[in-house]
Scaffold this motif. Structure first.
Motif, PDB file in Angstrom:
ATOM      1  N   LEU A  82       7.388   5.765  -7.288  1.00 15.34           N
ATOM      2  CA  LEU A  82       6.583   5.273  -8.410  1.00 15.34           C
ATOM      3  C   LEU A  82       7.298   4.101  -9.080  1.00 15.34           C
ATOM      4  N   GLY A  83       8.612   4.227  -9.209  1.00 15.13           N
ATOM      5  CA  GLY A  83       9.481   3.116  -9.591  1.00 15.13           C
ATOM      6  C   GLY A  83       8.959   2.250 -10.723  1.00 15.13           C
ATOM      7  N   ASP A  84       8.761   0.964 -10.425  1.00 16.62           N
ATOM      8  CA  ASP A  84       8.333  -0.026 -11.413  1.00 16.62           C
ATOM      9  C   ASP A  84       6.825  -0.261 -11.385  1.00 16.62           C
ATOM     10  N   ALA A  85       6.087   0.643 -10.764  1.00 19.36           N
ATOM     11  CA  ALA A  85       4.654   0.420 -10.581  1.00 19.36           C
ATOM     12  C   ALA A  85       3.928   0.190 -11.900  1.00 19.36           C
ATOM     13  N   LEU A  86       4.259   0.970 -12.930  1.00 16.07           N
ATOM     14  CA  LEU A  86       3.569   0.815 -14.217  1.00 16.07           C
ATOM     15  C   LEU A  86       3.828  -0.553 -14.820  1.00 16.07           C
ATOM     16  N   ASP A  87       5.095  -0.968 -14.857  1.00  9.93           N
ATOM     17  CA  ASP A  87       5.435  -2.269 -15.449  1.00  9.93           C
ATOM     18  C   ASP A  87       4.789  -3.411 -14.674  1.00  9.93           C
ATOM     19  N   ILE A  88       4.811  -3.319 -13.351  1.00 12.47           N
ATOM     20  CA  ILE A  88       4.229  -4.392 -12.537  1.00 12.47           C
ATOM     21  C   ILE A  88       2.719  -4.444 -12.732  1.00 12.47           C
ATOM     22  N   SER A  89       2.083  -3.285 -12.778  1.00 12.76           N
ATOM     23  CA  SER A  89       0.647  -3.249 -13.004  1.00 12.76           C
ATOM     24  C   SER A  89       0.288  -3.822 -14.372  1.00 12.76           C
ATOM     25  N   ASN A  90       1.070  -3.477 -15.381  1.00  6.51           N
ATOM     26  CA  ASN A  90       0.810  -3.984 -16.727  1.00  6.51           C
ATOM     27  C   ASN A  90       0.931  -5.501 -16.799  1.00  6.51           C
ATOM     28  N   SER A  91       1.878  -6.056 -16.064  1.00  8.17           N
ATOM     29  CA  SER A  91       2.119  -7.500 -16.148  1.00  8.17           C
ATOM     30  C   SER A  91       1.211  -8.318 -15.234  1.00  8.17           C
ATOM     31  N   ILE A 150       3.937  -1.722  -1.874  1.00  9.47           N
ATOM     32  CA  ILE A 150       3.998  -0.282  -1.601  1.00  9.47           C
ATOM     33  C   ILE A 150       5.279   0.311  -2.181  1.00  9.47           C
ATOM     34  N   ASP A 151       5.141   1.400  -2.920  1.00 11.74           N
ATOM     35  CA  ASP A 151       6.273   2.158  -3.473  1.00 11.74           C
ATOM     36  C   ASP A 151       7.328   1.241  -4.105  1.00 11.74           C
ATOM     37  N   PRO A 152       6.958   0.550  -5.202  1.00 11.93           N
ATOM     38  CA  PRO A 152       7.835  -0.497  -5.755  1.00 11.93           C
ATOM     39  C   PRO A 152       9.005   0.028  -6.587  1.00 11.93           C
ATOM     40  N   PHE A 153       9.955   0.622  -5.916  1.00  9.92           N
ATOM     41  CA  PHE A 153      11.222   1.036  -6.531  1.00  9.92           C
ATOM     42  C   PHE A 153      12.130  -0.194  -6.479  1.00  9.92           C
ATOM     43  N   ILE A 154      12.195  -0.936  -7.580  1.00 12.11           N
ATOM     44  CA  ILE A 154      12.818  -2.253  -7.577  1.00 12.11           C
ATOM     45  C   ILE A 154      14.019  -2.334  -8.530  1.00 12.11           C
ATOM     46  N   SER A 155      13.781  -2.207  -9.833  1.00 12.48           N
ATOM     47  CA  SER A 155      14.818  -2.507 -10.822  1.00 12.48           C
ATOM     48  C   SER A 155      15.996  -1.545 -10.762  1.00 12.48           C
ATOM     49  N   ASN A 156      15.757  -0.288 -10.430  1.00 16.15           N
ATOM     50  CA  ASN A 156      16.844   0.690 -10.334  1.00 16.15           C
ATOM     51  C   ASN A 156      17.267   0.957  -8.898  1.00 16.15           C
ATOM     52  N   ASN A 157      16.815   0.117  -8.007  1.00 15.31           N
ATOM     53  CA  ASN A 157      17.123   0.265  -6.589  1.00 15.31           C
ATOM     54  C   ASN A 157      18.364  -0.568  -6.256  1.00 15.31           C
ATOM     55  N   PRO A 158      19.502   0.073  -5.995  1.00 15.88           N
ATOM     56  CA  PRO A 158      20.723  -0.689  -5.727  1.00 15.88           C
ATOM     57  C   PRO A 158      20.664  -1.515  -4.455  1.00 15.88           C
ATOM     58  N   ALA A 159      19.688  -1.243  -3.594  1.00 13.39           N
ATOM     59  CA  ALA A 159      19.563  -1.982  -2.339  1.00 13.39           C
ATOM     60  C   ALA A 159      18.599  -3.157  -2.446  1.00 13.39           C
ATOM     61  N   CYS A 160      17.932  -3.306  -3.587  1.00 13.49           N
ATOM     62  CA  CYS A 160      16.897  -4.341  -3.712  1.00 13.49           C
ATOM     63  C   CYS A 160      17.421  -5.548  -4.475  1.00 13.49           C
ATOM     64  N   PRO A 161      17.487  -6.731  -3.826  1.00  7.82           N
ATOM     65  CA  PRO A 161      17.968  -7.935  -4.507  1.00  7.82           C
ATOM     66  C   PRO A 161      16.863  -8.737  -5.194  1.00  7.82           C
ATOM     67  N   VAL A 162      15.647  -8.228  -5.154  1.00  9.75           N
ATOM     68  CA  VAL A 162      14.497  -8.987  -5.651  1.00  9.75           C
ATOM     69  C   VAL A 162      14.193  -8.592  -7.100  1.00  9.75           C
ATOM     70  N   PRO A 163      14.098  -9.542  -8.038  1.00 11.85           N
ATOM     71  CA  PRO A 163      13.737  -9.191  -9.411  1.00 11.85           C
ATOM     72  C   PRO A 163      12.271  -8.776  -9.506  1.00 11.85           C
ATOM     73  N   VAL A 164      12.006  -7.827 -10.382  1.00 11.44           N
ATOM     74  CA  VAL A 164      10.635  -7.341 -10.564  1.00 11.44           C
ATOM     75  C   VAL A 164       9.699  -8.497 -10.892  1.00 11.44           C
ATOM     76  N   LEU A 216       0.295   0.355  -3.928  1.00 13.89           N
ATOM     77  CA  LEU A 216       0.111   1.683  -3.346  1.00 13.89           C
ATOM     78  C   LEU A 216       1.320   2.544  -3.680  1.00 13.89           C
ATOM     79  N   VAL A 217       1.070   3.764  -4.136  1.00 17.31           N
ATOM     80  CA  VAL A 217       2.149   4.714  -4.436  1.00 17.31           C
ATOM     81  C   VAL A 217       1.916   5.968  -3.609  1.00 17.31           C
ATOM     82  N   THR A 218       2.899   6.318  -2.783  1.00 15.54           N
ATOM     83  CA  THR A 218       2.719   7.449  -1.877  1.00 15.54           C
ATOM     84  C   THR A 218       2.899   8.805  -2.551  1.00 15.54           C
ATOM     85  N   HIS A 219       3.739   8.867  -3.608  1.00 15.07           N
ATOM     86  CA  HIS A 219       3.927  10.133  -4.319  1.00 15.07           C
ATOM     87  C   HIS A 219       4.647   9.870  -5.636  1.00 15.07           C
TER      88      HIS A 219
END
Length: 239
Positions: A55-64, A23-37, A46-49
């Motif tokens: 929306l974050g990394d949703a496109l890259d994750i979906s593509n991969s 849900i709402d995968p704001f990962i790579s540019n998220n300074p609070a997230c220690p998890v690699p994409v 799921l993207v809420t808006h």
């Protein structure tokens, strides 16, 4: 099931049947997230808006991973034009994926897509109710302010077991309003999100937990650190 907070509003839910929901995968540019994409391998996103911190990394994750992205119709159209497999849905609508029911519900926020050079319309902000085959349900409220349907529709009709609510203030509810929303939603467990990512939304989540305790001591507040798991067992929350 296991629920992992990835920081901000990003969560990974892994069901007993090993379905991975992101849900709402704001990962790579998220300074609070220690998890690699690259670690994430969802079956559905799921993207809420449309804001970039959701929306974050949703496109890259979906593509991969080939995971479809479920989003409101206008965001779905935007993603489809990027070659993404999407599930378009709108407020009040539902769809079934891998035996799990996903219902899009309301949120009070803006939603234009701001991660492109010129901001484009993104419909309206939404939230998701996820209902599993055993009847357990999770409500991710997205970015939202407090609104009455949290009680009269989502709480009274859908009766979620677990809710994620934003507490950061300024762009969403603050701790007091989020605790009031939790009382209205009346879940077994409430989890704060959308805070301490940036200075503008710094909050002490224990303030939220204390408000929840005052409003309804039967609700358990689970405060997670980014990359921390919460395992939900319905038998632990029997009345």
């Amino acid at each position: 099931m296991e629920i992992r907070w990835l920081g901000h509003s990003a969560f990974e839910i892994v069901t007993d049947e090993n379905v991975h929901i992101l849900i709402d995968p704001f990962i790579s540019n998220n300074p609070a997230c220690p998890v690699p994409v690259e670690e994430l391998n969802p079956d559905i996103i799921l993207v809420t808006h449309g804001h970039s911190d959701h929306l974050g990394d949703a496109l890259d994750i979906s593509n991969s991973t080939n995971a479809p992205i479920a989003a409101i119709h206008e965001v779905s159209l935007f993603l489809s034009k990027q070659g993404i497999d999407t599930i378009g849905v709108n407020i009040g609508g539902s769809f079934i994926f891998r035996g799990i029911k996903f219902t899009m519900l309301d949120a009070k926020h803006s939603s234009d897509i701001d991660m492109v050079e010129e901001t484009v319309p993104g419909g309206v902000a939404a939230s998701f109710l996820i209902t599993f085959e055993d009847g357990t349900s999770i409500f991710h409220s997205g970015d939202t302010g407090l609104f009455g349907d949290m009680k009269t529709i989502i709480g009274d009709i859908y009766k979620p077991d677990i809710v994620m609510v934003p507490i950061g203030d300024k762009f969403t509810m603050g701790p007091f309003e989020a605790a009031l929303a939790s009382m209205w939603l009346n879940p077994k467990v409430t989890i704060p999100m959308h805070y301490n990512t940036f200075p503008a939304i710094e909050q002490d989540p224990t303030i939220f937990a204390n408000f929840v305790m005052q409003f309804n001591p039967k609700i358990s507040t689970v405060i997670l650190n980014p990359n921390e798991y919460f395992e939900y067992n319905p038998e632990d929350y029997q009345d």
